[in-house]
Write an enzyme that holds these catalytic residues in place. Structure first.
Site, mmCIF file in Angstrom:
data_model
loop_
_atom_site.group_PDB
_atom_site.id
_atom_site.type_symbol
_atom_site.label_atom_id
_atom_site.label_comp_id
_atom_site.label_asym_id
_atom_site.label_seq_id
_atom_site.Cartn_x
_atom_site.Cartn_y
_atom_site.Cartn_z
ATOM 1 N N ASP A 144 -6.640 36.777 43.792
ATOM 2 C CA ASP A 144 -7.484 37.222 44.905
ATOM 3 C C ASP A 144 -8.779 37.886 44.483
ATOM 4 O OD1 ASP A 144 -6.454 39.655 43.929
ATOM 5 O OD2 ASP A 144 -6.654 40.570 45.912
ATOM 6 N N ASP B 55 -1.467 36.298 39.849
ATOM 7 C CA ASP B 55 -2.087 37.591 39.616
ATOM 8 C C ASP B 55 -1.226 38.672 40.264
ATOM 9 O OD1 ASP B 55 -4.178 39.533 39.040
ATOM 10 O OD2 ASP B 55 -4.614 39.452 41.178
ATOM 11 N N ASP C 267 -10.350 36.687 38.908
ATOM 12 C CA ASP C 267 -9.473 35.514 38.879
ATOM 13 C C ASP C 267 -10.244 34.200 38.999
ATOM 14 O OD1 ASP C 267 -7.132 37.116 38.796
ATOM 15 O OD2 ASP C 267 -7.262 37.413 40.961
#
Length: 779
Positions: free
Chosen positions: A667, A468, A671
């Site tokens: 995080d 990410d 996600d």
């Protein structure tokens, strides 16, 4: 409703007055002690207290007829599955018919504590309580404590049996059950070995305690008695319980991710009723089309569209981006997102299981259950090792019974018991747990928290890493990126004016501007006639001048065209920055850009990961221009931009379909589905709790270098576990033939169960010593 004109005939004459329960529609007899409630001057009657409670929480919902519009949800039946054999699914709790393990709820959420964990913890402490005095009794003479001489050898043996019996016959009952199920279904596994090892040690010891005279003379040991191994059976049980408790606690945490997701949505919503009233109604009573007021700082209850008001909404749970999104009439909002400092009235468009948050929960559940539990290497070897040991024991018994020169039955018993004793799975049970314990301790020192051995094993095998962007590659906090002053103004003047306007604001972009001004040592000015224009920006008088700061809509609000400024704005945006306009006395004064900086270690970490042979892909909900720039700066060749939670999960699923083994590092709440779907989820410890709970590995410092350390640790740990399994079995491979008596023609003696137990202990010492090397691993 209130009293009904209808009545029920009475057996004695007068009709019985009745009323209709406004919640369930049942007919209620009046004056029969049933609950009632007065609402707006009207008395309502209920068939039971539950209906009264529901009505009292939301009268309008039932009186308006909306309750009849609510879709009848199918009754939810708790479904349970086996963590070892996921093909086993049933309604309600129970045990697996294949392996005998306790079944777990498929949705990952159980009511109350895990009963198996509670039961195993109690049995573990009973085992420990018996282990301590047993070790003192059995090992005392070796440590120079003549305890057995003080109380006598015979009494010592029976004391050991008294201590061991409740542990073997009661505490170890779940293990014997699972072992017996594995035999009945012929799915031989570690439980089979535990059952055989404990039974052999305890059964042999009981016979030796009551009938020591039937054993050969050379079998006698300290004090003239036959050696017994009650302590071996109890220690095995205690160690296995310890491993099971650690595993159950790790598995139990998978439900915490779902609870964290569910708790994002409020339990009530402030509904605006058609009769003009408004109050907080239970979330399950909110229907499509209802109007809901969302006050500043509150969570949005359901998916909907703004009909009144303007505000900024924190959508990081969906997009992962830290900058709040401006919401105006007609814009969509998502349940679970956080409203900013403006009030909104929204119209519900999706409720219940149809909301995006509910879909995210469903995706996490599906991803977690779709991961087949790893069949450990120990169980794979046990599949052929157990029948082989049984076969050797039987052959040894028959061979000695037929060919022994004298006392053939006794020699046959000793040979068979020695074979089973040396095959006791103590070291096998330690092989994985001790390595994992050592690895988790070493990982914690390096800021890498590991959930379980399965996460390590999967991370060691991955060939693709999806990362990410926000909060993983970047800091996740906007930072002043630059100031552009137009003719007649200086950069410092622009920054002072902007920071003075934003003083006292909690907006992340305001924080970036204020920190930028503070870093340059600039003094702020007094502000007068301050106004906040929701969704656009702010304006006020500073030093007698009218100053405005905000987006293009703010410039339109003060009738200032920004067409000539777009080239400069687009140039800054292409560098991954969010751009704000500053106007003074109705003319453009400058531009201020805020950006999310890269983490200092991001580029080096990506380089190291690629050097490990990993294919690295960046996935983000941000715009493509920003994503392209960040990917280029850190050295990532592949990226996917504009992805929502389902898009990130779809990326993982697509890589799986292509035969890749995937790890995901992220995080945010957005996600969580991808972290759960990946072979190994890696969460930043500075991120959302739900991301952490969905991941198998957490990086405490949120530093991508932690992924490099985690990969190195995983590879070393799996190698260490395989070495441990080798040590655990090599003694058995060498010792089983000796225990069976193959050296008797040469030495004239047999391997006693005492030496067999010593070999078992040596294998355990080797396993523990090898595992402890992980504590010195350089990361």
């Amino acid at each position: 409703m209130s009293m009904n004109s209808e009545t029920l005939p009475a057996t004695g004459g007068e009709p019985v007055p009745t009323a209709i329960d406004p919640v369930c529609g049942m007919t209620v007899k009046l004056n029969a002690g049933k609950p009632k409630l007065v609402y707006k001057g009207t008395e309502y009657h209920f068939c039971n207290p539950k209906c009264l409670t529901r009505f009292d929480a939301d009268p309008y919902f039932y009186l308006s007829g909306n309750s009849k519009r609510r879709k009848k949800a199918a009754p939810k039946v708790a479904r349970y599955t086996c963590p070892m054999d996921p093909e086993i699914v049933q309604d309600g709790p129970g045990t697996c018919p294949i392996c005998g393990m306790a079944l777990e709820p498929m949705d990952g959420q159980a009511d109350g504590p895990n009963p198996e964990l509670v039961d195993f913890t109690r049995r573990f402490w009973v085992s420990v309580a018996a282990t301590v005095p047993l070790i003192i009794l059995s090992m005392g003479p070796m440590l120079g404590l003549p305890i057995r001489d003080w109380i006598g050898e015979r009494i010592s043996v029976f004391l050991e049996m008294i201590l061991a019996t409740p542990v073997v016959l009661w505490a170890a009952q779940p293990f014997f059950h699972r072992g017996w199920v594995s035999v009945k279904t012929w799915h031989l596994n570690m439980w089979t070995l535990i059952m055989l090892g404990v039974s052999a040690a305890f059964g042999y010891s009981v016979v030796a305690a009551f009938f020591p005279g039937i054993f050969p003379h050379h079998m006698t040991g300290h004090g003239g008695g036959v050696p017994v191994y009650f302590e071996a059976s109890v220690v095995i049980i205690a160690l296995v319980f310890l491993g099971q408790i650690l595993e159950l606690r790790a598995r139990e945490k998978t439900g915490d991710a779902l609870k964290a997701l569910v708790n994002l949505a409020p339990k009530k919503a402030l509904r605006l009723n058609e009769d003009g009233s408004e109050y907080e109604a239970p979330l399950e009573n909110i229907l499509v089309g209802d109007r809901i007021r969302v006050r500043p700082g509150e969570s949005v209850a359901v998916d909907g569209a703004v009909v009144e008001g303007r505000s900024s909404v924190d959508e990081s749970m969906i997009t992962g981006e830290p900058v709040p999104v401006e919401k105006n009439p007609g814009d969509a909002v998502t349940g679970g997102t956080i409203n900013g400092n403006g009030g909104l009235i929204i119209k519900a468009t999706k409720v219940g299981d149809d909301t995006m948050l509910a879909q995210i929960v469903k995706m996490v559940v599906t991803a977690q259950r779709s991961r087949a539990p790893i069949q450990s290497l120990a169980d794979k070897v046990a599949g052929w090792f157990v029948p082989a040991v049984l076969g050797v024991a039987i052959v040894s018994f028959i061979a000695w019974l037929v060919f022994a020169p004298e006392q053939s039955f006794i020699y046959a018993i000793v040979a068979a018991v020695s074979v089973l004793m040396i095959a006791c799975p103590c070291a096998l049970g330690l092989a994985t747990p001790v390595s994992v314990i050592a690895a988790t301790g070493r990982g914690a020192q390096a800021g890498v928290l590991i959930r379980n051995a399965a996460a390590l094993e999967r991370l060691a095998a991955v060939d693709t890493l999806v990362i990410d962007k926000t909060g993983t590659l970047t800091e996740g906090k906007p930072h002043l990126a630059g100031v552009t002053a137009f003719e007649g103004f200086s950069d410092d003047e622009i920054l002072v004016l902007a920071a003075s306007l934003e003083k006292g604001s909690g907006h992340p972009l305001a924080s970036a501007i204020l920190k930028g001004a503070e870093a340059q040592g600039l003094s702020l000015q007094e502000v007068a006639d301050f106004q906040s224009v929701s969704g656009k920006g702010v304006l006020a008088k500073i030093g007698g001048r009218q100053v405005a700061l905000g987006n293009s809509a703010m410039m339109c609000h003060i009738d200032l065209g920004v067409g000539d400024l777009k080239p400069a704005m687009e140039r800054l945006a292409a560098e991954g920055a969010t751009v704000m306009y500053l106007a003074v006395d109705g003319r453009p004064a400058g531009l201020i850009a805020a950006a999310d900086p890269l983490k200092a270690s991001a580029k080096d970490a990506v380089t190291a990961l690629k050097a490990m042979g990993l294919r690295v892909i960046m996935a983000t909900g941000d715009q493509e221009a920003v994503a392209r720039l960040v990917a280029a700066r850190v050295g990532i060749d592949e990226f996917r931009a504009g992805l929502l939670p389902e898009g990130k999960k779809a990326l993982i699923d697509g890589l799986h379909a292509a035969g890749r083994s995937v790890a995901m590092a992220g995080d945010g709440v957005n996600d969580a589905p991808a972290l759960a779907a990946a072979d190994t989820g890696i969460a930043m410890g500075t991120g959302a709790d739900v991301a952490i709970e969905s991941a198998g590995i957490t990086l405490v410092k949120g530093d991508l270098q932690g992924v490099v350390k985690a990969r190195a640790l995983a590879t070393a740990t799996i190698r260490n576990i395989k070495q441990n399994l080798f040590f655990a079995f090599i003694y058995n491979v060498v010792g089983v033939p000796i225990a069976a008596g193959v050296l008797y023609p040469i030495t004239g003696s047999m391997l006693s169960p005492m030496l067999a137990a010593a070999a078992m202990s040596l294998s355990s010492v080797s396993v523990i010593s090898n595992a402890l090397r992980l504590r010195q691993l350089k990361l």
